[in-house]
Design a protein around this motif. Structure first.
Motif, PDB file in Angstrom:
ATOM      1  N   PRO A 331       0.805  -1.232   0.000  1.00 34.91           N
ATOM      2  CA  PRO A 331       0.000   0.000   0.000  1.00 34.91           C
ATOM      3  C   PRO A 331       0.833   1.275   0.000  1.00 34.91           C
ATOM      4  CG  PRO A 331      -0.931  -1.599   1.518  1.00 34.91           C
ATOM      5  CD  PRO A 331       0.366  -2.188   1.038  1.00 34.91           C
ATOM      6  N   ASN A 332       1.915   1.322   0.793  1.00 35.40           N
ATOM      7  CA  ASN A 332       2.755   2.519   0.826  1.00 35.40           C
ATOM      8  C   ASN A 332       3.604   2.674  -0.418  1.00 35.40           C
ATOM      9  OD1 ASN A 332       1.825   3.153   3.388  1.00 35.40           O
ATOM     10  ND2 ASN A 332       3.479   2.049   4.420  1.00 35.40           N
ATOM     11  N   ASP A 333       3.657   1.630  -1.226  1.00 33.66           N
ATOM     12  CA  ASP A 333       4.515   1.628  -2.416  1.00 33.66           C
ATOM     13  C   ASP A 333       3.779   2.016  -3.689  1.00 33.66           C
ATOM     14  OD1 ASP A 333       6.812   1.264  -3.880  1.00 33.66           O
ATOM     15  OD2 ASP A 333       6.620  -0.913  -4.020  1.00 33.66           O
ATOM     16  N   VAL A 334       2.456   2.128  -3.609  1.00 35.64           N
ATOM     17  CA  VAL A 334       1.666   2.365  -4.818  1.00 35.64           C
ATOM     18  C   VAL A 334       1.933   3.766  -5.367  1.00 35.64           C
ATOM     19  CG1 VAL A 334      -0.659   2.499  -5.774  1.00 35.64           C
ATOM     20  CG2 VAL A 334      -0.117   0.787  -4.036  1.00 35.64           C
ATOM     21  N   LEU A 335       2.174   3.853  -6.662  1.00 35.01           N
ATOM     22  CA  LEU A 335       2.325   5.136  -7.349  1.00 35.01           C
ATOM     23  C   LEU A 335       0.980   5.459  -7.993  1.00 35.01           C
ATOM     24  CD1 LEU A 335       4.389   7.351  -8.045  1.00 35.01           C
ATOM     25  CD2 LEU A 335       4.989   6.052 -10.077  1.00 35.01           C
ATOM     26  N   TRP A 336       0.130   6.143  -7.222  1.00 35.18           N
ATOM     27  CA  TRP A 336      -1.273   6.305  -7.607  1.00 35.18           C
ATOM     28  C   TRP A 336      -1.432   7.060  -8.922  1.00 35.18           C
ATOM     29  CZ3 TRP A 336      -4.766   3.525  -5.093  1.00 35.18           C
ATOM     30  CH2 TRP A 336      -4.476   3.097  -3.791  1.00 35.18           C
ATOM     31  N   SER A 337      -0.584   8.021  -9.176  1.00 34.72           N
ATOM     32  CA  SER A 337      -0.751   8.838 -10.389  1.00 34.72           C
ATOM     33  C   SER A 337      -0.603   8.002 -11.659  1.00 34.72           C
ATOM     34  CB  SER A 337       0.266   9.983 -10.391  1.00 34.72           C
ATOM     35  OG  SER A 337       1.591   9.478 -10.315  1.00 34.72           O
ATOM     36  N   ASN A 338       0.252   6.980 -11.630  1.00 36.26           N
ATOM     37  CA  ASN A 338       0.459   6.169 -12.833  1.00 36.26           C
ATOM     38  C   ASN A 338      -0.634   5.143 -13.061  1.00 36.26           C
ATOM     39  OD1 ASN A 338       2.757   7.499 -13.528  1.00 36.26           O
ATOM     40  ND2 ASN A 338       4.124   5.758 -13.355  1.00 36.26           N
ATOM     41  N   LEU A 339      -1.461   4.893 -12.058  1.00 27.18           N
ATOM     42  CA  LEU A 339      -2.552   3.950 -12.256  1.00 27.18           C
ATOM     43  C   LEU A 339      -3.633   4.508 -13.168  1.00 27.18           C
ATOM     44  CD1 LEU A 339      -2.981   2.460  -8.667  1.00 27.18           C
ATOM     45  CD2 LEU A 339      -1.893   1.421 -10.657  1.00 27.18           C
ATOM     46  N   SER A 340      -3.620   5.814 -13.379  1.00 27.71           N
ATOM     47  CA  SER A 340      -4.607   6.425 -14.275  1.00 27.71           C
ATOM     48  C   SER A 340      -4.226   6.281 -15.744  1.00 27.71           C
ATOM     49  CB  SER A 340      -4.767   7.914 -13.936  1.00 27.71           C
ATOM     50  OG  SER A 340      -5.196   8.081 -12.600  1.00 27.71           O
ATOM     51  N   ILE A 341      -3.025   5.809 -16.028  1.00 24.49           N
ATOM     52  CA  ILE A 341      -2.582   5.646 -17.413  1.00 24.49           C
ATOM     53  C   ILE A 341      -3.321   4.462 -18.026  1.00 24.49           C
ATOM     54  CG2 ILE A 341      -0.617   5.180 -18.918  1.00 24.49           C
ATOM     55  CD1 ILE A 341       1.179   6.365 -16.761  1.00 24.49           C
ATOM     56  N   PRO A 342      -3.977   4.629 -19.156  1.00 24.35           N
ATOM     57  CA  PRO A 342      -4.649   3.490 -19.811  1.00 24.35           C
ATOM     58  C   PRO A 342      -3.645   2.390 -20.148  1.00 24.35           C
ATOM     59  CG  PRO A 342      -5.375   5.567 -20.759  1.00 24.35           C
ATOM     60  CD  PRO A 342      -4.232   5.902 -19.863  1.00 24.35           C
ATOM     61  N   TYR A 343      -4.070   1.160 -19.937  1.00 28.11           N
ATOM     62  CA  TYR A 343      -3.148   0.038 -20.139  1.00 28.11           C
ATOM     63  C   TYR A 343      -2.679  -0.062 -21.588  1.00 28.11           C
ATOM     64  CZ  TYR A 343      -1.271  -4.682 -20.022  1.00 28.11           C
ATOM     65  OH  TYR A 343      -0.436  -5.775 -20.126  1.00 28.11           O
ATOM     66  N   ARG A 344      -3.519   0.327 -22.527  1.00 25.37           N
ATOM     67  CA  ARG A 344      -3.151   0.232 -23.941  1.00 25.37           C
ATOM     68  C   ARG A 344      -2.037   1.204 -24.318  1.00 25.37           C
ATOM     69  NH1 ARG A 344      -6.976  -2.535 -27.037  1.00 25.37           N
ATOM     70  NH2 ARG A 344      -8.853  -3.152 -25.869  1.00 25.37           N
ATOM     71  N   GLN A 345      -1.785   2.191 -23.481  1.00 24.01           N
ATOM     72  CA  GLN A 345      -0.726   3.164 -23.785  1.00 24.01           C
ATOM     73  C   GLN A 345       0.653   2.717 -23.314  1.00 24.01           C
ATOM     74  OE1 GLN A 345      -1.519   7.064 -22.281  1.00 24.01           O
ATOM     75  NE2 GLN A 345      -3.459   7.305 -23.392  1.00 24.01           N
ATOM     76  N   LEU A 346       0.710   1.701 -22.482  1.00 24.43           N
ATOM     77  CA  LEU A 346       1.978   1.366 -21.842  1.00 24.43           C
ATOM     78  C   LEU A 346       3.052   0.962 -22.844  1.00 24.43           C
ATOM     79  CD1 LEU A 346       0.834  -0.547 -18.628  1.00 24.43           C
ATOM     80  CD2 LEU A 346       1.547   1.833 -18.869  1.00 24.43           C
ATOM     81  N   TRP A 347       2.695   0.149 -23.850  1.00 28.72           N
ATOM     82  CA  TRP A 347       3.717  -0.292 -24.797  1.00 28.72           C
ATOM     83  C   TRP A 347       4.237   0.880 -25.623  1.00 28.72           C
ATOM     84  CZ3 TRP A 347       3.328  -0.057 -30.175  1.00 28.72           C
ATOM     85  CH2 TRP A 347       2.073   0.285 -30.685  1.00 28.72           C
ATOM     86  N   ILE A 348       3.364   1.846 -25.916  1.00 26.48           N
ATOM     87  CA  ILE A 348       3.817   3.036 -26.642  1.00 26.48           C
ATOM     88  C   ILE A 348       4.756   3.863 -25.769  1.00 26.48           C
ATOM     89  CG2 ILE A 348       3.053   5.141 -27.806  1.00 26.48           C
ATOM     90  CD1 ILE A 348       0.415   3.777 -28.390  1.00 26.48           C
TER      91      ILE A 348
END
Length: 742
Positions: A331-348
């Motif tokens: 829980p203390n390790d979660v980078l909450w801001s990056n969880l909003s990134i759509p999964y389909r964008q990650l490879w790009i």
């Protein structure tokens, strides 16, 4: 490079390191520097003590060295976690392997290099460093078997030590996981790319999906919301809480000469005097913001660890881009801001970051080429004729060629870690520890490329590359170029190694900020700094880079080995001191830096053997070349064995272990307590109400508890302080080992 120029660099770096170490041993004893050289908990506990004036407080003492040396691995594991222990084990491995390399190479290889050609040796101070390298050995020399023998000893020793380190770290990691309190991340799965539905919300879709397929083991779930504004408010609230705790009425009444360092206490006073109903309304508004929009991301909690692992590993949809699951970070390790990134964008994003990183590496060719021009006085004098007279002075020429190049390169390299951290954030890491690990790998590649390969070929980079008619020519060109650059590598070890350790232990940024607050802002009771996490993204690459240079130069230029050994011994003491005093464990990777170290060590060994193969070819020694080829094959086979035998245990936890842990919790009656913790462990905004609505009440309660705890801790620490050190000062903070051993 002349030996006298190198000795000038040795003298300058040694003087800087000794001076800073002595200064640290004095500054750490001053009560006013508690918040600089010790963690928040120890600083607050020790600030309540009254330290009588003493002359011994202003005299250097080796007490911190003794404390660091006596700190056991169990203490490191309890204080810093598995990552800190792995970091220390990397240093211990380096000390062991380079002790072996120093003995075999300094007494066997170095004399062969020095007397490799029939020549008269005059004053040794006027000799060049190339005399001590393999370049000084004549062709077809019968003594080249010593280099091949040393290569075999170093390789076999490194592989043996790696094997035993793998077994030891794997056992320790397993014991650490099974012996720790129940971790919410072991019961939780991060679900991304939840399909959108017009008929129901994301939360309803997640509940329906997991109730359908995991009904016996499904417990609950938490949706992730768009949190850019809310997360900023949470961060500001945490800062306000820390400032409230450290600001007293006396401090708020005093004038401040530099408001940028002192802050604006009146604004905090206004906030604290607001009526309760106003602050309650603030909390409600934030709650409304939190539920504005759900992301297609959720944390799904299960009743057992085994069920969570099964859900994380299995493919949940015919389309692999939907219902993507992985084990959740802590829980203390979660980078909450990056969880909003759509999964389909990650490879790009990963491709874009890769291209940007490569471009950044090539941009660095400009400063590296400039640095290498400083090592060639003739080229520098030709480019700047007005400097010819200055370069005729021996001391100035020695400083320019022996000390200045490595200093300039280090200053440029300071831009690499923060840049790679930005790249790793853009890449989409879902945890702070994952982002730091990704940045560590990028910084490692960046430094090895720029410090080693570019410097070796930077005399004329384009010219060197155009000479390569095929890949087979690479070992030959590296073998010809490395002996000419060994002087730069040795000075780099001195400047980036010895000096950086003294700067690390001094903490100049926080020391300067502390001085400004006390003497310019006139804050007497300066609150301690916030929690500092260990900078693995900078220190792990530095350790591995020096190990890389040590393996490459051990056979070709063994004169570097004593200076590397001194660095690793100092690093062992300095970093243990920082782990037990300065840095706090907020999150960790669970020892994931060890596979990175293993791969780097194997790559260093293989590259060393390939370069040695090229050298033996240049020196026309077919026997040594023939014996080197089986060594390369054996090293690669050993690496494959380790990859199959040890690496999976660093990536996953065995189902057998998870099942045993679940059974132990069920038999001990702890499952209900664990379920209660899971209900709020991954709640994104659970702390906002406390931070903004009840900040005063929470601070008062923490202060009362902190006074009771600190009085007991101060009494215990003070007793240990009198037994260990007669200075009567701040050496007591080192006794964090006492409570741990109990």
């Amino acid at each position: 490079m002349e030996l006298s120029a190198f000795l000038t660099s040795v003298g300058i770096n040694s003087a800087i390191a000794v001076l800073l170490f002595l200064l640290y041993s004095v500054l750490r004893k001053q009560p006013g520097n508690l918040n600089v050289y010790f963690g928040p908990r120890l600083a607050l506990a020790s600030e309540r003590k009254n330290y009588p004036p003493s002359l011994l407080r202003y005299l250097p003492s080796p007490s911190w060295v003794v404390k660091a040396w006596e700190t056991t691995e169990d203490d490191i594991l309890a204080l810093g976690g598995m990552d800190a222990l792995v970091f220390v084990r990397i240093i211990v491995f380096s000390i062991r392997i380079f002790c072996i390399a120093a003995v075999i190479c300094m007494f066997l290889v170095l004399p062969v290099n020095y007397y490799g050609k029939e020549m008269i040796h005059h004053d040794i101070s006027s000799e060049t460093l190339e005399i001590f390298t393999i370049a000084n050995v004549k062709e077809s020399s019968e003594w080249l078997w010593t280099h091949c023998f040393a290569l075999y000893v170093i390789t076999c020793s490194a592989c043996g030590l790696l094997y035993f380190e793998h077994k030891s770290i794997s056992r320790t990691r397993l014991a650490y996981i099974t012996g720790s309190p129940p971790n919410p991340s072991h019961f939780t799965v991060l679900v991304r790319a939840v399909p959108w539905s017009a008929e129901q919300s994301y939360s309803e879709s997640v509940k329906e999906f997991f109730m359908k397929y995991y009904a016996p083991s499904y417990l609950s779930h938490h949706m992730v919301h768009r949190s850019s504004r809310v997360q900023r408010l949470m961060n500001d609230a945490e800062k306000i809480c820390r400032v409230f705790k450290g600001v007293s009425a006396e401090q708020k009444s005093k004038p401040c000469l530099l408001p940028c360092f002192c802050g604006a206490p009146n604004s905090f006073e206004i906030l604290s005097n607001e009526p309760d109903n106003v602050r309650g309304n603030i909390g409600l508004d934030i709650s409304n913001l939190a539920t504005e929009k759900e992301n297609a991301v959720a944390f799904v909690c299960f009743k057992t660890r085994y069920a969570a692992v099964v859900a994380a590993e299995i493919l949940h949809s015919e389309n692999p881009m939907l219902w993507v699951t992985e084990m959740a970070p802590e829980p203390n390790d979660v980078l909450w801001s990056n969880l909003s990134i759509p999964y389909r964008q990650l490879w790009i994003r990963k491709i874009a970051v890769l291209v940007a990183s490569i471009a950044f590496m090539f941009v660095f060719l400009i400063p590296v080429t400039f640095v290498q021009s400083l090592t060639q006085l003739e080229q520098l004098s030709h480019a700047f004729p007005f400097l010819k007279g200055m370069f005729k002075k021996k001391f100035i020429s020695h400083v320019v060629t022996g000390y200045l190049p490595s200093v300039i390169l280090i200053l440029f390299l300071y831009a690499a870690p923060p840049t790679m951290m930005v790249f790793s954030t853009i890449e989409g890491s879902v945890s702070h520890s994952g982002r730091k690990k990704s940045a560590c790998i990028k910084v490692l590649y960046f430094t090895i490329w720029n410090v080693f390969f570019v410097n070796v070929l930077s005399g004329s980079v384009i010219g060197q590359l155009t000479k390569l008619s095929s890949v087979k020519d690479v070992p030959k060109h590296l073998a010809e170029a490395i002996p000419n650059q060994v002087g730069f590598f040795m000075t780099y070890v001195l400047t980036s190694g010895w000096a950086s350790l003294s700067v690390e232990i001094m903490q100049p940024f926080f020391l300067l900020r502390n001085i400004l607050k006390k003497f310019i802002c006139r804050i007497k009771n300066n609150p301690p700094n916030g929690t500092l996490s260990f900078p693995y993204q900078t220190e792990v690459p530095r350790l591995l880079l020096f190990g890389f240079l040590g393996f490459i130069c051990s056979v070709m230029a063994p004169l570097i080995l004593p200076f590397l050994l001194i660095y690793f011994v100092l690093a062992y003491l300095v970093y243990k001191n920082q782990i037990i005093n300065v840095y706090e464990k907020s999150y960790e990777n669970g020892g994931q830096y060890w596979p990175i170290a293993h791969k780097t060590i194997i790559a260093s060994l293989v590259l060393t053997q390939i370069i040695a193969l090229g050298i033996f070819g240049i020196k026309k020694s077919p026997v040594a070349s023939g014996f080197t080829i089986p060594l390369i094959v054996g090293t690669l086979l050993f690496n494959e064995y380790c990859r199959q035998r040890f690496f999976p245990s660093f990536q996953k936890i065995a189902a057998q272990v998870l099942t045993q842990m679940d059974q132990q919790d069920e038999q001990g009656g702890r499952m209900e307590e664990i379920y209660q913790q899971l209900k709020s462990a991954y709640c994104q905004f659970r702390l906002i109400s406390l931070d903004l609505c009840n900040v005063r009440q929470a601070d008062q309660q923490r202060d009362q508890d902190g006074i009771r705890d600190s009085e007991a801790e101060t009494a215990e620490i003070g007793t240990a302080e009198q037994q260990v050190d007669d200075t009567g000062t701040a050496d007591c903070y080192m006794d964090r080992q006492g409570p741990i051993s109990k």
